[in-house]
Write a protein that holds these residues in place. Structure first.
Motif, short mmCIF file in Angstrom:
data_model
loop_
_atom_site.label_atom_id
_atom_site.label_comp_id
_atom_site.label_asym_id
_atom_site.label_seq_id
_atom_site.Cartn_x
_atom_site.Cartn_y
_atom_site.Cartn_z
N GLU A 33 11.54 8.39 2.22
CA GLU A 33 10.28 7.63 2.27
C GLU A 33 10.47 6.17 1.85
OE1 GLU A 33 6.69 10.12 0.75
OE2 GLU A 33 8.49 11.07 -0.09
N ILE A 34 11.35 5.97 0.88
CA ILE A 34 11.52 4.62 0.30
C ILE A 34 12.76 3.95 0.89
CG2 ILE A 34 11.98 3.39 -1.86
CD1 ILE A 34 9.29 4.49 -2.02
N ALA A 35 12.67 2.63 1.05
CA ALA A 35 13.78 1.87 1.62
C ALA A 35 15.01 1.99 0.73
CB ALA A 35 13.39 0.40 1.79
N GLY A 36 16.16 1.76 1.33
CA GLY A 36 17.40 2.05 0.62
C GLY A 36 17.91 0.96 -0.31
N ASP A 37 17.16 -0.12 -0.50
CA ASP A 37 17.62 -1.20 -1.37
C ASP A 37 17.68 -0.73 -2.82
OD1 ASP A 37 16.90 -3.60 0.71
OD2 ASP A 37 15.34 -2.04 0.62
N ASP A 38 18.16 -1.64 -3.65
CA ASP A 38 18.20 -1.38 -5.08
C ASP A 38 16.80 -0.99 -5.58
OD1 ASP A 38 19.63 -1.78 -7.81
OD2 ASP A 38 17.75 -2.93 -7.96
N GLN A 85 -13.75 -15.93 -4.35
CA GLN A 85 -14.35 -16.29 -3.07
C GLN A 85 -13.33 -16.29 -1.94
OE1 GLN A 85 -17.69 -16.77 -3.03
NE2 GLN A 85 -17.41 -16.12 -5.15
N ASN A 86 -12.16 -16.78 -2.24
CA ASN A 86 -11.25 -17.08 -1.15
C ASN A 86 -10.00 -16.23 -1.09
OD1 ASN A 86 -12.57 -19.32 0.16
ND2 ASN A 86 -12.30 -20.39 -1.79
N ILE A 87 -9.66 -15.57 -2.19
CA ILE A 87 -8.39 -14.86 -2.17
C ILE A 87 -8.64 -13.37 -2.33
CG2 ILE A 87 -6.10 -14.72 -3.18
CD1 ILE A 87 -6.44 -17.51 -4.19
N PRO A 88 -8.56 -12.62 -1.22
CA PRO A 88 -8.81 -11.18 -1.32
C PRO A 88 -7.64 -10.50 -2.00
CG PRO A 88 -8.12 -11.75 0.90
CD PRO A 88 -8.23 -13.04 0.13
N LEU A 89 -7.92 -9.34 -2.57
CA LEU A 89 -6.85 -8.54 -3.14
C LEU A 89 -5.92 -8.08 -2.02
CD1 LEU A 89 -8.84 -6.36 -5.65
CD2 LEU A 89 -7.03 -7.99 -6.20
N LEU A 90 -4.67 -7.91 -2.35
CA LEU A 90 -3.72 -7.41 -1.36
C LEU A 90 -4.12 -6.01 -0.93
CD1 LEU A 90 -0.17 -8.50 -2.53
CD2 LEU A 90 -1.34 -9.07 -0.42
N ASN A 91 -3.93 -5.73 0.32
CA ASN A 91 -4.14 -4.40 0.86
C ASN A 91 -3.03 -3.47 0.36
OD1 ASN A 91 -3.67 -2.23 2.73
ND2 ASN A 91 -5.22 -3.21 4.03
N PRO A 92 -3.38 -2.37 -0.27
CA PRO A 92 -2.35 -1.46 -0.81
C PRO A 92 -1.34 -1.05 0.24
CG PRO A 92 -4.51 -0.80 -1.60
CD PRO A 92 -4.75 -1.93 -0.62
N ASP A 93 -1.78 -0.87 1.47
CA ASP A 93 -0.81 -0.46 2.48
C ASP A 93 0.17 -1.56 2.82
OD1 ASP A 93 -1.32 2.32 3.16
OD2 ASP A 93 -3.33 1.61 3.68
N HIS A 94 -0.28 -2.81 2.80
CA HIS A 94 0.66 -3.91 3.00
C HIS A 94 1.66 -3.94 1.87
CE1 HIS A 94 -2.23 -6.38 5.78
NE2 HIS A 94 -1.81 -5.24 6.32
N LEU A 95 1.16 -3.73 0.67
CA LEU A 95 2.06 -3.72 -0.48
C LEU A 95 3.12 -2.64 -0.32
CD1 LEU A 95 -0.24 -4.23 -3.58
CD2 LEU A 95 1.87 -5.48 -3.07
N LEU A 96 2.65 -1.46 0.10
CA LEU A 96 3.58 -0.34 0.23
C LEU A 96 4.72 -0.66 1.19
CD1 LEU A 96 1.63 3.04 0.27
CD2 LEU A 96 3.36 2.21 -1.34
N ARG A 97 4.39 -1.41 2.23
CA ARG A 97 5.43 -1.75 3.20
C ARG A 97 6.63 -2.42 2.57
NH1 ARG A 97 2.12 -4.81 7.54
NH2 ARG A 97 1.08 -3.08 8.62
N ALA A 111 10.58 2.89 3.67
CA ALA A 111 11.58 2.83 4.73
C ALA A 111 10.84 2.60 6.04
CB ALA A 111 12.36 4.14 4.78
N PRO A 112 11.42 1.79 6.94
CA PRO A 112 10.73 1.42 8.18
C PRO A 112 10.10 2.62 8.88
CG PRO A 112 12.79 0.22 8.02
CD PRO A 112 12.74 1.12 6.83
N GLY A 113 10.80 3.74 8.95
CA GLY A 113 10.26 4.87 9.69
C GLY A 113 8.99 5.46 9.09
N HIS A 114 8.74 5.19 7.82
CA HIS A 114 7.58 5.80 7.17
C HIS A 114 6.35 4.90 7.14
CE1 HIS A 114 10.23 9.01 6.00
NE2 HIS A 114 9.14 9.69 5.63
N ILE A 115 6.50 3.71 7.62
CA ILE A 115 5.35 2.82 7.62
C ILE A 115 4.41 3.24 8.74
CG2 ILE A 115 4.57 0.46 7.90
CD1 ILE A 115 7.25 -0.42 6.77
N GLN A 116 3.17 3.46 8.35
CA GLN A 116 2.21 3.85 9.39
C GLN A 116 1.26 2.71 9.68
OE1 GLN A 116 0.49 7.05 7.27
NE2 GLN A 116 2.54 7.83 6.80
N PRO A 117 0.88 2.58 10.93
CA PRO A 117 -0.12 1.56 11.26
C PRO A 117 -1.38 1.80 10.45
CG PRO A 117 0.32 3.05 13.13
CD PRO A 117 1.31 3.37 12.07
N LEU A 118 -2.08 0.75 10.16
CA LEU A 118 -3.31 0.87 9.33
C LEU A 118 -4.38 1.68 10.05
CD1 LEU A 118 -3.82 -2.57 7.63
CD2 LEU A 118 -2.97 -0.40 6.73
#
Lengths: 204, 204, 204, 204
Positions: free
Chosen positions: D152-157, D181-193, D197-204
């Motif tokens: 599930e997780i990328a192979g980096d350190d 006003q101007n800076i939204p919180l990061l989307n958790p799914d973007h963070l997860l990316r 690992a590339p194969g486990h990333i699902q489209p939103l």
DNA sequence: TATGAATGAGGGTTCATTCAT
DNA sequence: TATGAATGAACCCTCATTCAT
């Protein structure tokens, strides 16, 4: 609703009032009005600070009442001494002993604080205003003049002698109050030496 | 280029510092540390309160510096007296006279305030810690014992005599400071009588 | 009198001005305007605090000038990146690398401080006002849309991706600045993953 | 007789205390301790500044109490996440969602302020001292290693991935807090990316 | 009567800014 | 140009006093 009748309530009120005054005297006398916090008085009296304000409108009023009583006591102490039978030396020794009891000292200290502090309520200042050290000098002058006639008192200017005696006595009380551990009260007989004629000084 | 040169700046700084210390001594000695407001010192020194903080980090540091100087002065005063030539009586009279100058009195008062007040900086308390009245008693004891040998000093317990003398002197300073209008300083010769043997007391 | 001629003086002035601006940028960026004391800037620039006021009328003016320069730099950085030849991925990687140099980070931080702090001079707020994160989104949108056409960028809402990338990058700078010991800057390639299509992510 | 009974008083006290803590958390978290004025907290809590001092001895004590609670919450949040059933990806998604609720964000911000600010009370610094970002890295490392085994997780350190994820998340909170006003919180799914690992990333 | 929660004026201290030199 | 002494507004905290119960 009230579990006490009228008389009982009055008695409680009077007792509380005296309890507060006694506690406040101890604190005011040692710390002076400005450094005395209402919470200290409340703690010393064993009540809440809010209750103080049922019995006294303000810190100033409480302080002023104490000053009034202290002046009455001091004034009466001088009177008693003058009425005391015996020699001039005996009267003075009695006076010094009475003045240095715990209770009398607190009154002296309170009067000192009143004179020494700024921000003292105007009324308190007026009460002691007339009783500066000069007031005592005038009361004691006849006694000292008589002592000089009998040869008991030294021949210097009587007013100076009286002032000196009172100053040394009061100063000793102040110092003793500030550090009871290390500064004993002056010995009344040593004090007396300041004013007695050499021939009348007796070894301790 | 540089606006003031090094020497001019040092001179300004030294003068200001002494000016502040002198002003602060007067206020602290009379009112005690807790009741002394920085604005009072600033007003007495003729500067803004902000400037005080260029010269002293805090009220506590300013107070402590004054206590340090006062103790040095007091300690030196006793030493000078012991070195003074003459009889025991003469030395004591000199000591009392020196101790009651304006400057020495302020130092005495400051030390009294340090001992008597709560909330005094710990360092200030340590500086005077070792110099309780007992410190003076020990310094003066040899002199009094000699005086008793020569017959100048009364035969009572020497430590008691010394403590009494110092107490009366200090108390007089405190009272005088609290009300200069009405309470004169004790006459040194009256003070001496507290400790001199009857035969050595001389009329004023 | 003056040991320098007109040109030399101008040169000294310009150098001093830049020296102050450089020093001030470092302090303002890390601490924010309210917590930056003029004395800190003076110390960092190696001059007296008084001299600051020969070059800048006030702390606010100095801060505002820095914000102006930071915005110019940021704006230019985006333009340079768009002009850079290569793939979308390559442009973005370059942008991230340029943006995370020491100098660029300080500018980013300064802009963050301006946006985040209260009590910021109105003029500084106006300068960045138009350059909110939306300003960057608009500049980068064409690039992201192109990347989605080429398949390099993930297919989510482009504005959301841009905002996310910038947010993570800026946040990393802020955290790194607050505790360089423990919080390393984000790896640009990890950042890129947030926006790249899965097929284009390459192992480190 | 007693005005409020014991229980009523306790309730008033507890409510006030929580009311103050909640108000203070909001202000401290956003502005940092040095720029938070007691009057701001008082205003936010709808009480007088004097009352703050009935409940907390000082600004430092109030701040420290908040830091203590924040650390407890953060520590518990990580524990809960690890206990959560499901895949590694599911756990992480849950963690990010929990961490980005209003309440959790304020705690994160407070901890950030504690680490980033000077003049923070020593005790507060000690409370968070052991919980640097490394503390989180260690707690999350087993989860990431497992994720790498499951693909599930990328192979980096792994440590780098964790640090990056936390950095981006925290940075996003800080920026969002500075300008909602101007800076939204990061989307958790973007963070997860950033870490999947590339194969486990699902489209939103 | 009795309590303690609540308020706000005042003093210590910091720091931006001015000014004499 | 350059320095640092000098000023004063603003913030933290204490404590006398009020008031709901």
């Amino acid at each position: 609703m009230a579990p006490y009748n009228e008389d009982q309530l009055n008695q409680i009120r009077d007792e509380r009032r005296e309890q507060i005054l006694a506690a406040a005297l101890g604190v005011f006398a040692r710390r002076g009005p400005a450094l005395t916090k209402m919470s200290m008085i409340a703690a010393a009296a064993g009540i809440s600070h809010g209750l103080l304000y049922h019995y006294f409108k303000s810190k100033d009023e409480l302080f002023t009442e104490l000053v009034r009583r202290a002046m009455e006591g001091a004034s009466q102490g001088v009177g008693d001494m003058l009425d005391h039978p015996g020699t001039v030396t005996g009267k003075l020794r009695h006076f010094l002993q009475d003045a240095m009891t715990e209770e009398a000292r607190l009154s002296f200290l309170l009067i000192h604080q009143t004179r020494a502090s700024e921000g003292v309520p105007e009324e308190a200042r007026m009460i002691i205003g007339d009783y500066s050290i000069l007031w005592f000098v005038e009361r004691l002058r006849p006694l000292f003049l008589e002592g000089q006639r009998t040869g008991e008192i030294a021949g210097d200017d009587a007013d100076l002698l009286i002032t000196g005696l009172l100053t040394a006595m009061s100063g000793s009380m102040i110092l003793h109050a500030s550090d009871e551990q290390n500064i004993p009260l002056l010995n009344p007989d040593h004090l007396l030496r300041m004013v007695l004629a050499p021939g009348h000084i007796q070894p301790l």
